[in-house]
Design a protein around this motif. Structure first.
Motif, mmCIF file in Angstrom:
data_model
loop_
_atom_site.group_PDB
_atom_site.id
_atom_site.type_symbol
_atom_site.label_atom_id
_atom_site.label_comp_id
_atom_site.label_asym_id
_atom_site.label_seq_id
_atom_site.Cartn_x
_atom_site.Cartn_y
_atom_site.Cartn_z
ATOM 1 N N PHE A 34 0.806 -1.228 0.000
ATOM 2 C CA PHE A 34 0.000 0.000 0.000
ATOM 3 C C PHE A 34 0.837 1.275 0.000
ATOM 4 C CE2 PHE A 34 -2.246 3.553 1.775
ATOM 5 C CZ PHE A 34 -3.521 3.460 1.251
ATOM 6 N N ALA A 35 0.453 2.189 -0.876
ATOM 7 C CA ALA A 35 0.883 3.584 -0.831
ATOM 8 C C ALA A 35 -0.337 4.416 -1.216
ATOM 9 C CB ALA A 35 2.040 3.847 -1.784
ATOM 10 N N LEU A 36 -0.506 5.548 -0.584
ATOM 11 C CA LEU A 36 -1.683 6.383 -0.822
ATOM 12 C C LEU A 36 -1.613 7.061 -2.178
ATOM 13 C CD1 LEU A 36 -4.336 7.613 0.215
ATOM 14 C CD2 LEU A 36 -2.971 9.416 1.296
ATOM 15 N N ALA A 62 -11.889 19.129 4.384
ATOM 16 C CA ALA A 62 -10.500 19.445 4.735
ATOM 17 C C ALA A 62 -10.009 18.604 5.912
ATOM 18 C CB ALA A 62 -10.370 20.935 5.052
ATOM 19 N N VAL A 63 -10.805 18.483 6.972
ATOM 20 C CA VAL A 63 -10.359 17.760 8.162
ATOM 21 C C VAL A 63 -10.242 16.263 7.874
ATOM 22 C CG1 VAL A 63 -12.616 17.380 9.289
ATOM 23 C CG2 VAL A 63 -10.574 17.696 10.682
ATOM 24 N N MET A 64 -11.144 15.719 7.055
ATOM 25 C CA MET A 64 -11.065 14.294 6.716
ATOM 26 C C MET A 64 -9.874 14.014 5.795
ATOM 27 S SD MET A 64 -13.266 12.345 8.250
ATOM 28 C CE MET A 64 -12.975 10.925 7.230
ATOM 29 N N LYS A 65 -9.621 14.888 4.825
ATOM 30 C CA LYS A 65 -8.461 14.697 3.940
ATOM 31 C C LYS A 65 -7.166 14.706 4.745
ATOM 32 C CE LYS A 65 -10.077 16.285 -0.542
ATOM 33 N NZ LYS A 65 -9.915 17.230 -1.641
ATOM 34 N N LYS A 66 -7.089 15.609 5.707
ATOM 35 C CA LYS A 66 -5.885 15.662 6.554
ATOM 36 C C LYS A 66 -5.739 14.378 7.363
ATOM 37 C CE LYS A 66 -3.400 18.367 10.015
ATOM 38 N NZ LYS A 66 -2.725 17.184 10.504
ATOM 39 N N PHE A 72 -2.521 7.448 6.259
ATOM 40 C CA PHE A 72 -2.135 6.600 5.127
ATOM 41 C C PHE A 72 -0.942 7.142 4.350
ATOM 42 C CE2 PHE A 72 -6.548 5.229 5.842
ATOM 43 C CZ PHE A 72 -6.321 3.864 6.007
ATOM 44 N N GLY A 73 -0.604 8.412 4.536
ATOM 45 C CA GLY A 73 0.575 8.963 3.888
ATOM 46 C C GLY A 73 1.869 8.392 4.441
ATOM 47 N N ARG A 74 1.804 7.685 5.571
ATOM 48 C CA ARG A 74 2.990 7.067 6.185
ATOM 49 C C ARG A 74 3.418 5.801 5.448
ATOM 50 N NH1 ARG A 74 1.409 5.626 12.002
ATOM 51 N NH2 ARG A 74 -0.319 4.689 10.880
ATOM 52 N N TYR A 75 2.496 5.207 4.696
ATOM 53 C CA TYR A 75 2.802 3.944 4.021
ATOM 54 C C TYR A 75 3.600 4.208 2.745
ATOM 55 C CZ TYR A 75 -0.403 1.567 7.168
ATOM 56 O OH TYR A 75 -1.000 1.049 8.299
ATOM 57 N N GLN A 76 4.631 3.411 2.530
ATOM 58 C CA GLN A 76 5.552 3.630 1.406
ATOM 59 C C GLN A 76 5.640 2.412 0.492
ATOM 60 O OE1 GLN A 76 6.953 6.700 0.958
ATOM 61 N NE2 GLN A 76 5.716 7.282 2.718
ATOM 62 N N GLY A 77 4.544 1.678 0.310
ATOM 63 C CA GLY A 77 4.548 0.505 -0.560
ATOM 64 C C GLY A 77 4.733 0.883 -2.023
ATOM 65 N N PRO A 78 4.936 -0.121 -2.899
ATOM 66 C CA PRO A 78 5.212 0.136 -4.310
ATOM 67 C C PRO A 78 3.974 0.341 -5.185
ATOM 68 C CG PRO A 78 5.399 -2.204 -3.871
ATOM 69 C CD PRO A 78 5.109 -1.544 -2.548
ATOM 70 N N LYS A 79 2.782 0.255 -4.596
ATOM 71 C CA LYS A 79 1.562 0.295 -5.405
ATOM 72 C C LYS A 79 0.592 1.336 -4.849
ATOM 73 C CE LYS A 79 -1.746 -3.044 -7.243
ATOM 74 N NZ LYS A 79 -2.192 -4.445 -7.201
#
Length: 194
Positions: A34-36, A62-66, A72-79
């Motif tokens: 997983f990557a966002l 705005a608050v939900m996007k943040k 999920f922005g912490r995930y660094q998967g290849p896809k």
């Protein structure tokens, strides 16, 4: 004896206050490849419970996007995977009489996830999730008295997106991981897993 009761109440509130913690400070739980990708939030059709503080469509988006980006922005998967969230309804607790008439804040969302490269929606139906603010020393008496509107929205969004992550973890095959073993027959589903 009244002072003993008061001391017990203070200790109870202190214990509850220590229960809430921010797991975003810890490494993310494994989520395969997983990557966002896209972070889509819509609140055009949001319904407000009559006894609630006001919040605009733009504020909810705005608050939900943040909250989605923070988790999920912490995930660094290849896809890349795209997350779509609809904010369906909410109640932001207004100030009330402590304990007796201290309403709780609530948020209802519907979440979906897509495989970006395959342009494929991974869940058949949107996952509806209902969350309340976490129990803490200040929420015992109602957050209308202890938190402003923005703080309530942030707490609800945090809880909702954490539940989205839990839902993803229940479906590891979506993210290139082996499927979870089914629960033994006759085992009741976890509370809130509906």
């Amino acid at each position: 004896m009244p002072s003993l009761r008061c001391l017990a109440l203070i200790l109870g509130v202190a214990v509850l206050a220590s229960c809430g913690r921010n797991d975003l400070e810890e490494p993310p739980v494994p989520l395969g490849d997983f990557a966002l990708g896209l972070n889509i939030v819509v609140a055009d059709n949001v319904q407000k419970v009559p006894i609630s503080r006001e919040a605009s469509v733009e504020e909810w988006e705005a608050v939900m996007k943040k909250a989605v980006e923070d988790r999920f922005g912490r995930y660094q998967g290849p896809k890349l995977y795209n997350i779509g969230i609809s904010v369906d309804g909410y109640a932001l607790a207004p100030p009330g009489i402590p304990v007796v008439a201290a309403p709780k804040s609530v948020l209802v969302i519907t979440a979906n996830v897509w495989d970006d490269a395959a342009e494929l929606k991974l869940n058949e139906e949107g996952k509806q999730i209902t969350v309340f603010e976490s129990l803490s020393g200040e929420t015992v008496i109602g957050t209308g008295l202890t938190r402003n509107r923005k703080e309530q929205m942030e707490a609800l969004s945090y809880n909702a997106v954490k539940r989205v992550e839990e839902w993803f973890l229940q479906n590891p095959e979506w993210f290139g991981l082996p499927p979870r073993d089914p629960p033994p027959e006759g085992t009741a589903r976890a509370a809130g897993d509906r």
